[in-house]
Scaffold this motif. Structure first.
Motif, PDB file in Angstrom:
ATOM      1  N   PHE A 160       0.860  -1.326   0.033  1.00  0.00           N
ATOM      2  CA  PHE A 160       0.136  -0.009  -0.053  1.00  0.00           C
ATOM      3  C   PHE A 160       0.958   1.336  -0.057  1.00  0.00           C
ATOM      4  N   ASN A 161       1.939   1.298   0.574  1.00  0.00           N
ATOM      5  CA  ASN A 161       2.988   2.299   0.592  1.00  0.00           C
ATOM      6  C   ASN A 161       3.893   2.401  -0.550  1.00  0.00           C
ATOM      7  N   GLY A 162       3.585   1.514  -1.635  1.00  0.00           N
ATOM      8  CA  GLY A 162       4.463   1.583  -2.727  1.00  0.00           C
ATOM      9  C   GLY A 162       5.790   1.024  -2.654  1.00  0.00           C
ATOM     10  N   LEU A 163       6.327   0.379  -1.646  1.00  0.00           N
ATOM     11  CA  LEU A 163       7.613  -0.043  -1.468  1.00  0.00           C
ATOM     12  C   LEU A 163       7.757  -1.386  -1.874  1.00  0.00           C
ATOM     13  N   SER A 164       8.934  -1.687  -2.483  1.00  0.00           N
ATOM     14  CA  SER A 164       9.368  -2.897  -2.979  1.00  0.00           C
ATOM     15  C   SER A 164       9.509  -4.113  -1.845  1.00  0.00           C
ATOM     16  N   GLN A 165       9.004  -5.217  -2.250  1.00  0.00           N
ATOM     17  CA  GLN A 165       9.149  -6.254  -1.527  1.00  0.00           C
ATOM     18  C   GLN A 165      10.375  -6.623  -1.254  1.00  0.00           C
TER      19      GLN A 165
END
Length: 576
Positions: A160-165
């Protein structure tokens, strides 16, 4: 052969920041479950089922129908952690660059600027998401929790925060096993322990999991054990020392936790350096740097010891477990301590004395580290940290603290001992400064006096003040107060105001001591998987109607942290 042999009845084990797992046995603790973390598929969820909570640059999703909720009081903890990690990163990178430039090795390689982070007890993942969005140069964060629901929450909030896994790697596993698993792998630069309750079970693993020169961030919320005498046996079992219900109980709590960290490191021929040690609300938060310096380990005995404390007047005396003297050439001699420096009875009031510790007697902070952190926070945009005013206030008070004088007095307690009214703190501070000693306040308790003056001088000042205002007629002959006032003074006392008696943090009106942020604030109850309906509890109703937290945090959290796990089972859960 089973890893652990335990009775077959149900056990309650504390694993994560806000979860409690109810399991029949714990013979599978050695396994590290990573299957969910290894998948790179994006999570699927309906945004309408969640409430959005924004903190810093992160926006976290919490299920609307879930009892797990957000604790805004802990925002200060996360703000301080972000600032501390940034500060450590800058100092570490400067040192690496300096070594690189000084090296004459023709094959030298510029050290990497990135670093790795382990959040061992991540819960919702809020802390890791904030780290990823607000701290530059992070290679990746391993965000670990034991329960599948928590890992799903982490993955959902990362997405949801647009961060990469690949940047924030959700991992399902037992925190202790995960940390030990990285002992022989590439260790982490930063290890963050933020459990619900004590961090004691995770300290050894953190020492193994962190790199040389790395940072360990530790939270302990069990101040009902650390900062009172309600459960000395529990405190000794967890931290290897006994607490005291004294004026300096919160400073002693910091020193007990640091000693536990130091002993765990020393067993691995490592040495921990306290960079910043904070007593905050209902918990302690400590930042230490880990060094691989066996020579420094030899100095620990001279910085570790016990404290003798008078139950009536509050006089205290520290006794280290060793001393260091110059030897031949550049060598040092490490000596055993002498016998007890005090009697069983106080030399000033003849009351009984009690013993606290063993605990850390060395510095609580690295003043250079704190100064840089204060400068950085002050120069930062006000929108960066939601608790910036309080951060500046606490860091400034810590900068003003005497770092080489363990423990402190409290003015109200000193006045109570001789049955007199409280003068302005500036007046007593001025008298100590005019007598040639140093004095400061402390961040752990308002109205306190930290000084390098001997106790005889402190009581000489109090006797001079009582002589000035008049002795109370209620003081009976032979009482403790009478014995203090009957002692002969040996110090020439002047109450003329000294310029250094009023600290800068007070003059510039910083937020030095936090008031209660909200009614019935404090640590929230831990999460339980129990779904049975709750039955009204008259005793719990009385607790809910109780007044807001008093000045003594130790008294405020008593009955929250000290209760057994089974008693907490049906309480409302919380997140970090």
């Amino acid at each position: 052969m089973p890893l652990l042999s335990l009775p077959s009845k149900t056990h309650y084990i504390r694993f994560s920041h806000f979860f409690i797992l109810r399991i029949p046995r714990i013979h599978q603790l050695g396994r590290n479950y990573q299957t969910m973390a290894d998948t790179n598929t994006d999570p699927t969820y309906n945004i309408e089922d969640y409430q959005k909570i924004k903190e810093g640059k992160a926006t976290i999703l919490f299920p609307k129908n879930n009892e797990v909720f957000y604790n805004p009081v802990q925002e200060f903890n996360r703000d301080m952690s972000i600032a501390a990690i940034k500060n450590w990163r800058d100092i570490t990178m400067e040192a690496k660059t300096e070594r690189f430039e000084k090296s004459i090795n023709p094959t030298k390689v510029m050290p990497p600027k990135t670093f790795t982070v382990l959040e061992a007890l991540a819960a919702s993942g809020l802390r890791s998401v904030r780290y990823a969005k607000e701290i530059e140069d992070i290679e990746y964060i391993l965000t670990n929790d034991l329960l599948p629901d928590a890992v799903e929450s982490i993955k959902r909030n990362v997405h949801f925060n647009g961060l990469s896994q690949n940047l924030v790697r959700a991992n399902q596993g037992d925190a202790i096993s995960v940390m030990y698993g990285y002992r022989d792998k590439e260790r982490f630069d930063v290890v963050d322990l933020d459990p619900y309750g004590t961090a004691a079970p995770f300290i050894d693993g953190a020492i193994h999991a962190v790199k040389k020169g790395g940072l360990i961030c530790v939270t302990c919320t069990d101040l009902a054990i650390l900062a009172s005498n309600n459960h000395p046996e529990a405190c000794f079992a967890k931290y290897g020392g006994s607490p005291l219900k004294a004026e300096f109980c919160h400073e002693l709590a910091l020193r007990l936790v640091i000693n536990s960290l130091q002993q765990a490191a020393n067993r691995q021929k490592r040495y921990i350096e306290p960079l910043l040690s904070c007593s905050i609300d209902f918990y302690v938060r400590i930042f230490v740097r880990v060094h691989d310096k066996p020579l420094m380990v030899k100095t620990v005995a001279s910085q570790t010891g016990v404290v003798h404390h008078c139950r009536y007047c509050g006089t205290y005396t520290t006794q280290p477990f060793g001393s260091i003297e110059p030897g031949k050439g550049a060598n040092l001699r490490y000596l055993v301590p002498s016998s007890s420096p005090v009697d069983q009875r106080c030399a000033h009031c003849d009351s009984k004395q009690e013993l606290g510790g063993p605990c850390w007697l060395g510095p609580l902070h690295n003043k250079e580290f704190v100064q840089r952190m204060y400068n950085s926070v002050s120069a930062t945009n006000k929108n960066m940290y939601g608790t910036q005013p309080r951060m500046k206030g606490m860091l400034k008070v810590i900068l003003e603290e005497l770092n080489d004088a363990p423990f402190h007095y409290n003015l109200s307690q000193l006045c109570s001992a001789v049955r007199t009214s409280c003068p302005p703190l500036v007046k007593i501070n001025s008298a100590l400064l005019n007598a040639g000693y140093r004095v400061s306040g402390v961040h752990t308790r308002q109205g306190s006096i930290k000084t390098d003056a001997p106790s005889q001088v402190v009581w000489d000042v109090m006797r001079a003040y009582v002589k000035e205002v008049g002795r109370s007629p209620k003081i009976e002959e032979g009482s403790y107060a009478d014995k203090i006032l009957s002692k002969e003074s040996t110090t020439e006392v002047s109450f003329e105001e000294n310029k250094g008696s009023n600290p800068e943090s007070r003059r510039i009106r910083l937020v030095r001591y936090q008031i209660n942020p909200e009614k019935n604030w404090g640590p929230k109850a831990r999460h339980s998987e129990t779904r049975t309906p709750k039955v009204a509890d008259p005793k719990r109703k009385q607790e809910d109607d109780a007044p807001a937290v008093s000045e003594s945090v130790a008294d405020a959290v008593a009955g929250i942290e000290a209760v057994s796990v089974s008693e907490n089972e049906n309480k409302k859960p919380r997140t970090e």
